[in-house]
Motif scaffolding. Structure first.
Motif, PDB file in Angstrom:
ATOM      1  N   LEU A  93       9.186  64.417 -29.980  1.00 15.49           N
ATOM      2  CA  LEU A  93      10.341  64.592 -30.855  1.00 15.49           C
ATOM      3  C   LEU A  93      10.924  66.000 -30.713  1.00 15.49           C
ATOM      4  N   GLU A  94      10.064  66.997 -30.658  1.00 20.97           N
ATOM      5  CA  GLU A  94      10.551  68.371 -30.524  1.00 20.97           C
ATOM      6  C   GLU A  94      11.266  68.593 -29.196  1.00 20.97           C
ATOM      7  N   TRP A  95      10.771  67.957 -28.134  1.00 24.03           N
ATOM      8  CA  TRP A  95      11.440  68.099 -26.840  1.00 24.03           C
ATOM      9  C   TRP A  95      12.828  67.471 -26.879  1.00 24.03           C
ATOM     10  N   HIS A  96      12.928  66.271 -27.484  1.00 25.09           N
ATOM     11  CA  HIS A  96      14.241  65.625 -27.600  1.00 25.09           C
ATOM     12  C   HIS A  96      15.197  66.481 -28.439  1.00 25.09           C
ATOM     13  N   TRP A  97      14.686  67.073 -29.509  1.00 25.85           N
ATOM     14  CA  TRP A  97      15.505  67.954 -30.350  1.00 25.85           C
ATOM     15  C   TRP A  97      15.997  69.153 -29.541  1.00 25.85           C
ATOM     16  N   HIS A  98      15.094  69.745 -28.799  1.00 26.07           N
ATOM     17  CA  HIS A  98      15.437  70.904 -27.973  1.00 26.07           C
ATOM     18  C   HIS A  98      16.521  70.555 -26.962  1.00 26.07           C
ATOM     19  N   LYS A  99      16.393  69.428 -26.281  1.00 26.96           N
ATOM     20  CA  LYS A  99      17.374  69.034 -25.274  1.00 26.96           C
ATOM     21  C   LYS A  99      18.712  68.682 -25.921  1.00 26.96           C
ATOM     22  N   ALA A 100      18.674  68.022 -27.089  1.00 23.19           N
ATOM     23  CA  ALA A 100      19.922  67.679 -27.786  1.00 23.19           C
ATOM     24  C   ALA A 100      20.641  68.938 -28.245  1.00 23.19           C
ATOM     25  N   PHE A 101      19.888  69.885 -28.782  1.00 20.91           N
ATOM     26  CA  PHE A 101      20.472  71.128 -29.285  1.00 20.91           C
ATOM     27  C   PHE A 101      21.155  71.906 -28.169  1.00 20.91           C
ATOM     28  N   ASN A 102      20.587  71.860 -26.968  1.00 19.61           N
ATOM     29  CA  ASN A 102      21.094  72.647 -25.842  1.00 19.61           C
ATOM     30  C   ASN A 102      21.964  71.844 -24.885  1.00 19.61           C
TER      31      ASN A 102
ATOM     32  N   PRO B 200      25.963  62.488 -24.624  1.00 13.17           N
ATOM     33  CA  PRO B 200      25.011  63.017 -23.634  1.00 13.17           C
ATOM     34  C   PRO B 200      23.838  63.742 -24.269  1.00 13.17           C
ATOM     35  N   SER B 201      23.928  64.039 -25.560  1.00 15.24           N
ATOM     36  CA  SER B 201      22.817  64.707 -26.241  1.00 15.24           C
ATOM     37  C   SER B 201      21.776  63.723 -26.759  1.00 15.24           C
ATOM     38  N   ALA B 202      22.065  62.425 -26.737  1.00 20.07           N
ATOM     39  CA  ALA B 202      21.233  61.431 -27.421  1.00 20.07           C
ATOM     40  C   ALA B 202      19.978  61.064 -26.639  1.00 20.07           C
ATOM     41  N   SER B 203      18.869  60.973 -27.357  1.00 20.99           N
ATOM     42  CA  SER B 203      17.616  60.461 -26.808  1.00 20.99           C
ATOM     43  C   SER B 203      17.017  59.486 -27.812  1.00 20.99           C
ATOM     44  N   LEU B 204      16.333  58.476 -27.301  1.00 19.90           N
ATOM     45  CA  LEU B 204      15.673  57.488 -28.143  1.00 19.90           C
ATOM     46  C   LEU B 204      14.172  57.621 -28.000  1.00 19.90           C
ATOM     47  N   MET B 205      13.451  57.399 -29.091  1.00 20.68           N
ATOM     48  CA  MET B 205      11.997  57.389 -29.010  1.00 20.68           C
ATOM     49  C   MET B 205      11.432  56.485 -30.096  1.00 20.68           C
ATOM     50  N   SER B 206      10.219  56.013 -29.850  1.00 20.97           N
ATOM     51  CA  SER B 206       9.479  55.220 -30.821  1.00 20.97           C
ATOM     52  C   SER B 206       8.134  55.880 -31.051  1.00 20.97           C
ATOM     53  N   SER B 207       7.620  55.738 -32.254  1.00 18.38           N
ATOM     54  CA  SER B 207       6.307  56.292 -32.581  1.00 18.38           C
ATOM     55  C   SER B 207       5.597  55.354 -33.541  1.00 18.38           C
ATOM     56  N   ALA B 208       4.290  55.311 -33.431  1.00 11.03           N
ATOM     57  CA  ALA B 208       3.484  54.523 -34.354  1.00 11.03           C
ATOM     58  C   ALA B 208       3.270  55.250 -35.674  1.00 11.03           C
ATOM     59  N   TYR B 209       3.805  56.472 -35.793  1.00  9.45           N
ATOM     60  CA  TYR B 209       3.601  57.299 -36.984  1.00  9.45           C
ATOM     61  C   TYR B 209       4.946  57.818 -37.498  1.00  9.45           C
ATOM     62  N   PRO B 210       5.015  58.217 -38.759  1.00 12.50           N
ATOM     63  CA  PRO B 210       6.269  58.748 -39.307  1.00 12.50           C
ATOM     64  C   PRO B 210       6.503  60.193 -38.853  1.00 12.50           C
TER      65      PRO B 210
END
Length: 274
Positions: free
Chosen positions: A129-138, A172-182
Motif C-alpha cells: 500500500l505504501e509503495w502504491h501511495w508513493h507512486k501515485a503521489f509522484n 495514470p496515478s491509479a493502482s489496485l490492490m487486494s489484502s486479506a487484512y484492513p
C-alpha cells in the motif's frame, strides 16, 4: 585470490567490482586493486577503509530513501529494526534508476520472505500500500496522456458500432490492490495527523483498494466492493468495453461508469482495433 589490476579493467568490470565492494563486502575479489581507484591523498587508508567510506554513504542514502517511502512500516517495527530488515534487501535488489524514488518496488515481497518478520503477517500488504501511495503521489500529471486518444467528453461522438471497442483509461496515478487484512485502517491510524481510535481489528477482514491522486491533487485510498474492483481491474488491463459488458459487474455498469468518470478516475479512452 586472483586480482586484476584496475589499469587493465574495463569500465564495466570496474563498476561491477565497485558494486560488489559496496553491497557484498565479504566478496574480496578485486577489492585490493579497486581500492586504488578510490584512493585518498590525505590519509594512508587501506582498500577496505576506502570502500567503507563509500559503503556507508551509499547504503545510508538508500536506507534513508526507503525510510521516507515506507514510514508506516518504520512505525510498526521501529527505525532500528527496519534498518536491519532492509540491509538484506539492499544486497539482493540493485537500483536500476538514478532516481532513489524508484527504489523499493520489491520490498513487500522481501518482507514476506523475511523470516524474523513472519509474525507481522500483514506487513507485506502495508508495504505494498505504501509503495502504491508513493507512486501515485509522484506520478507525472500528464502520465500516459500520450497514449490516450480521446477525452471523456468525446464519448458522445461515438456510434453504437464503435462502443464495444472502447478502452477506458484510468488515471495514470491509479493502482489496485487486494489484502486479506484492513491495511487501509492500519495505514490510517499510523499517520502523524490521525486522531481517533488507534485500535485496528484484523478480524474486520480483507479489502480491495484503489490508490490514486485525484484531479485536484488530493491523495485517495478508496475501498471498493467486488463489482467496482472487477470493473476497474478490467479497465486497468485495457479490456474493451464489449468484453467488460460480459463480466458479472456488467449488471452495475450503468452506475459504475458515470461514478468513476465523475470522480476523475477514468480520464479518457482509446478505440481498440475492430
Amino acid at each position: 585470490m586472483s586480482v586484476k589490476n584496475t589499469s587493465t579493467m574495463s569500465l564495466r568490470e570496474m563498476q561491477k567490482a565497485f558494486y560488489e565492494g559496496i553491497f557484498n563486502p565479504n566478496n574480496t575479489e578485486n577489492l585490493s586493486e579497486l581500492g586504488h581507484t578510490v584512493a585518498t591523498t590525505n590519509a594512508p587508508l587501506t582498500a577496505e577503509d576506502r570502500i567503507e567510506i563509500y559503503r556507508d554513504s551509499i547504503l545510508g542514502g538508500i536506507t534513508e530513501a526507503l525510510t521516507s517511502i515506507y514510514p508506516v512500516c518504520v512505525k510498526l517495527v521501529g527505525e532500528t529494526y527496519f534498518t536491519h530488515m532492509v540491509a538484506g534487501y539492499l544486497t539482493q535488489y540493485a537500483s536500476g534508476s538514478p532516481d532513489l524514488g524508484d527504489y523499493g518496488e520489491h520490498l513487500a515481497q522481501y518482507i514476506a520472505d523475511f523470516t524474523p518478520a513472519k509474525e507481522l503477517f500483514y506487513m507485506p500488504d502495508v508495504a505494498q500500500l505504501e509503495w502504491h501511495w508513493h507512486k501515485a503521489f509522484n506520478a507525472e500529471e500528464s502520465g500516459n496522456a500520450q497514449a490516450i486518444q480521446f477525452t471523456v467528453a468525446e464519448l458522445a461522438n461515438l456510434s453504437e458500432e464503435q462502443q464495444p471497442f472502447i478502452q477506458f483509461c484510468l488515471s495514470p496515478s491509479a493502482s489496485l490492490m487486494s489484502s486479506a487484512y484492513p491495511v487501509h485502517k492500519i495505514w490510517q491510524v499510523n499517520q502523524d495527523d490521525y486522531q481517533g481510535d488507534q485500535m485496528v481489528n484484523l478480524d474486520d477482514g480483507g479489502v480491495r483498494l484503489v490508490i490514486w491522486r485525484s484531479p485536484d491533487y488530493g491523495m485517495r485510498i478508496d475501498v471498493l466492493n467486488d463489482s467496482e474492483h472487477e470493473f476497474l481491474s478490467a479497465l486497468y488491463h485495457q479490456q474493451a468495453f464489449g468484453d467488460v459488458a460480459q463480466l458479472p459487474c456488467a449488471t452495475d455498469i450503468n452506475e459504475l461508469l458515470p461514478k468513476f468518470i465523475q470522480m476523475g478516475l477514468i480520464v479518457g479512452f482509446n478505440l481498440a482495433d475492430g
